[in-house]
Design an enzyme around this catalytic site. Structure first.
Site, PDB file in Angstrom:
ATOM      1  N   CYS A 118      29.580  47.569  25.646  1.00 20.53           N
ATOM      2  CA  CYS A 118      30.735  47.096  26.418  1.00 20.53           C
ATOM      3  C   CYS A 118      31.489  48.207  27.141  1.00 20.53           C
ATOM      4  O   CYS A 118      31.055  48.694  28.176  1.00 20.53           O
ATOM      5  CB  CYS A 118      31.657  46.280  25.525  1.00 20.53           C
ATOM      6  SG  CYS A 118      32.718  45.132  26.464  1.00 20.53           S
ATOM      7  N   LYS A 127      29.345  52.535  19.200  1.00 23.48           N
ATOM      8  CA  LYS A 127      30.175  52.487  20.409  1.00 23.48           C
ATOM      9  C   LYS A 127      31.052  53.724  20.492  1.00 23.48           C
ATOM     10  O   LYS A 127      31.746  54.081  19.536  1.00 23.48           O
ATOM     11  CB  LYS A 127      31.026  51.215  20.391  1.00 23.48           C
ATOM     12  CG  LYS A 127      31.803  50.940  21.664  1.00 23.48           C
ATOM     13  CD  LYS A 127      32.481  49.574  21.572  1.00 23.48           C
ATOM     14  CE  LYS A 127      33.224  49.214  22.838  1.00 23.48           C
ATOM     15  NZ  LYS A 127      33.866  47.882  22.738  1.00 23.48           N
ATOM     16  N   GLU A 149      27.748  42.053  21.971  1.00 28.59           N
ATOM     17  CA  GLU A 149      28.517  42.909  21.066  1.00 28.59           C
ATOM     18  C   GLU A 149      28.993  42.117  19.844  1.00 28.59           C
ATOM     19  O   GLU A 149      29.440  40.972  19.959  1.00 28.59           O
ATOM     20  CB  GLU A 149      29.720  43.479  21.831  1.00 28.59           C
ATOM     21  CG  GLU A 149      30.643  44.376  21.026  1.00 28.59           C
ATOM     22  CD  GLU A 149      31.797  44.914  21.861  1.00 28.59           C
ATOM     23  OE1 GLU A 149      32.502  45.810  21.367  1.00 28.59           O
ATOM     24  OE2 GLU A 149      31.991  44.450  23.008  1.00 28.59           O
TER      25      GLU A 149
END
Length: 544
Positions: free
Chosen positions: A148, A112, A41
């Protein structure tokens, strides 16, 4: 299909250096003939860039770095993390994104969707959440990409409550592979949880899952690596190295031998602290550290960590005895310095202590000696350490532990002085565990340092137990109250500790908040550290 996992250690904001590292890892990965190279990330800028994200030139420069990476992707797919502008009117101006690049062109971006805003995370401050699940066709395989936190909600391990589940949203897509770009901070006893999170996603999607995790120390936070590859049944197939960069390949169609994840929790705690010191120094161009070496267990542990992180030739230990120091602690300090091969100086503080007492005696109005005189000694030592730091270009390493910092059993501008609080998130009982682990093969830290009752040696025959309960009690209460948010009544009922003692420790914890606000940055290794991720008011009436 072969996926190569590039577990790298970026420097926050070093866009040029991080880009060079990405390009180098692409070149290194090519010898393995990969179809996909997966990075962590926010690879290009490092995690977490915080308010650097408010600078448009920082975001613009990232786009230039991405263009260079695109040119290096001939005949391979590279997935890399970055920040890019969002086009949402009225929303946040940025996305936390993954760029999917193949054969010299960008196939697209995944943004994300779950943005944590709890504990050490504050992503919603900067980012707009992504709106949709996405898949890509790569080498005939349907590949999902998430970032994540997107994988954590599905497993139930997150501390937040979200309105969507990015993993569940991909079930109907019938994926062949799920990839996760991660920057997941270390905390004691966490690495195996990351494996369980990936396993749950794999079983739900009925496909392999590969998670690439950042490693390195970035300010307070430690990223431990341990990138994960699990098969479609959730069995662990491959595991990245812990606390160091790694590059490994995962061949999806090849027969696998399941890997057990056995790790030594105390060893990993030690490695986290060493990495935290090494990167705090190395990423800023510092090389030398100094500390006060009293002959006590806390400074002994910090000296050993500093030696491992910086090298013995870069560590200076200063013993600063007073009228209350014992021959045993002085000799222990000298012996430890010899065992570690570090530089050692002794600078007695008796003369400046006498001078301060003489200077202040007319102004003390005849009041008897108390903690004031004790703190004077600690502050004289702090002055000496900071003077040597300024003159000889050392960073002072503060040696206080979490138990002492929690209860305010420390001196502002004295033993709290320093540029980095190495063990400020390590409980006293863990300090003993670490020192015994260090001595597991041979005696490096003198045995008497470990067995002797702890003392600040600031008054005659002083012992920590004169001012504090047993550290076993202190640590139970701190862990339950600070990390688990249990009430005094819950703690007293769960453990054999009188409610009056629990309440007293909680009051002391809150009274010391003003001290902790002025402490140096500390390395986070627990679920809830004082240095980052915990916010309490100094002036409050709930517990006082």
């Amino acid at each position: 299909m072969k996926v190569v996992v590039a577990q790298v250690n970026p420097i926050i904001g070093d866009l040029e250096g991080n880009t060079q590292k990405i390009l180098q890892y692409i070149d290194r990965a090519r010898v393995r003939n990969p179809d996909i190279i997966l990075f962590p990330e926010l690879t290009i800028c490092g995690y977490a860039p915080s308010d650097l994200l408010y600078h448009n030139d920082f975001i613009d420069a990232m786009k230039g770095c991405l263009d260079r990476i695109v040119k290096a992707t001939a005949n391979v797919t590279v997935i890399v993390g970055l920040v890019r502008y969002s086009q949402v009117k009225g929303g946040k101006p940025l996305y936390n994104s993954a760029a999917i690049i193949s054969d010299g062109r960008i196939l697209g971006y995944y943004d994300k969707r779950l943005l944590p805003t709890y504990d050490v995370f504050n992503e919603r401050r900067y980012f707009e959440p992504g709106k949709e699940a996405k898949t890509w066709e790569i080498k005939g395989k349907k590949v999902g990409v998430i970032i994540c936190e997107d994988i954590w909600e599905h497993s139930g391990y997150t501390d937040a409550s979200y309105t969507c589940d990015p993993v569940a949203d991909l079930v109907d897509a019938k994926l062949d592979l799920l990839l996760n770009l991660s920057a997941s901070p270390y905390q004691f006893q966490k690495p195996d949880v990351r494996v369980a999170v990936c396993a749950k996603a794999a079983r739900s999607l009925q496909c392999p899952v590969i998670l690439c995790c950042q490693i390195g120390g970035n300010d307070d936070l430690i990223f431990d690596g341990y990138s994960v590859a699990v098969d479609s049944h959730g069995n662990l197939d491959q595991l990245g190295k812990g606390f160091e960069e790694d590059l490994f390949g995962v061949q999806l169609e090849a027969p696998t031998c399941h890997v057990p994840f056995n790790y030594d929790q105390t060893k990993d705690l030690f490695r986290a602290l060493v990495l935290g010191v090494r990167d705090y120094f190395g990423k800023q161009g510092f090389t030398k550290g100094c500390l006060g070496l009293s002959g006590g267990i806390d400074s002994a542990l910090v000296a050993y960590i500093a030696t491992e992180a910086l090298g013995s030739h870069n560590v200076l230990a200063i013993n600063m005895p007073s009228r209350y120091s014992t021959e045993e602690t002085i000799s222990d300090a000298e012996l430890l310095a010899q065992n570690l091969g570090i530089q050692y100086k002794q600078i007695p503080i008796e003369k400046p202590f006498e001078d301060y007492l003489a200077l202040l005696e007319p102004h003390f109005e005849g009041r008897p000696a108390d903690v004031t005189e004790e703190n004077l000694q600690a502050r004289i030592r702090g002055i000496i350490l900071m003077a040597l730091s300024n003159k000889l270009d050392y960073i002072v390493l503060s040696t206080g532990n979490k138990s002492e910092l929690g209860l305010g059993y420390c001196t502002l501008y004295g033993d709290m002085a320093g540029g980095l609080a190495v063990i400020s998130d390590v409980l006293k009982t863990q300090v003993y565990d670490l020192c015994r682990w260090i001595n597991r093969k041979r005696e490096i830290i003198p045995a008497s340092t470990i067995t002797r009752p702890p003392s600040a040696e600031l008054r005659p025959d002083q012992k920590d137990l004169d001012s504090l309960p047993d550290y076993g009690i202190v640590d139970v209460v701190l862990k339950a109250y600070v990390e688990e948010y249990k009430s005094a009544e819950e703690i007293a009922s769960q453990y054999p500790i009188p409610i009056e003692q629990v309440n007293d420790l909680i009051r002391r914890l809150h009274r010391a908040e003003y001290k902790r606000r002025q402490a140096p940055i500390g390395i986070r290794v627990s679920k809830k550290a004082f240095s980052v991720g915990r916010q309490f008011p100094i002036v409050q009436g709930w517990s006082r």
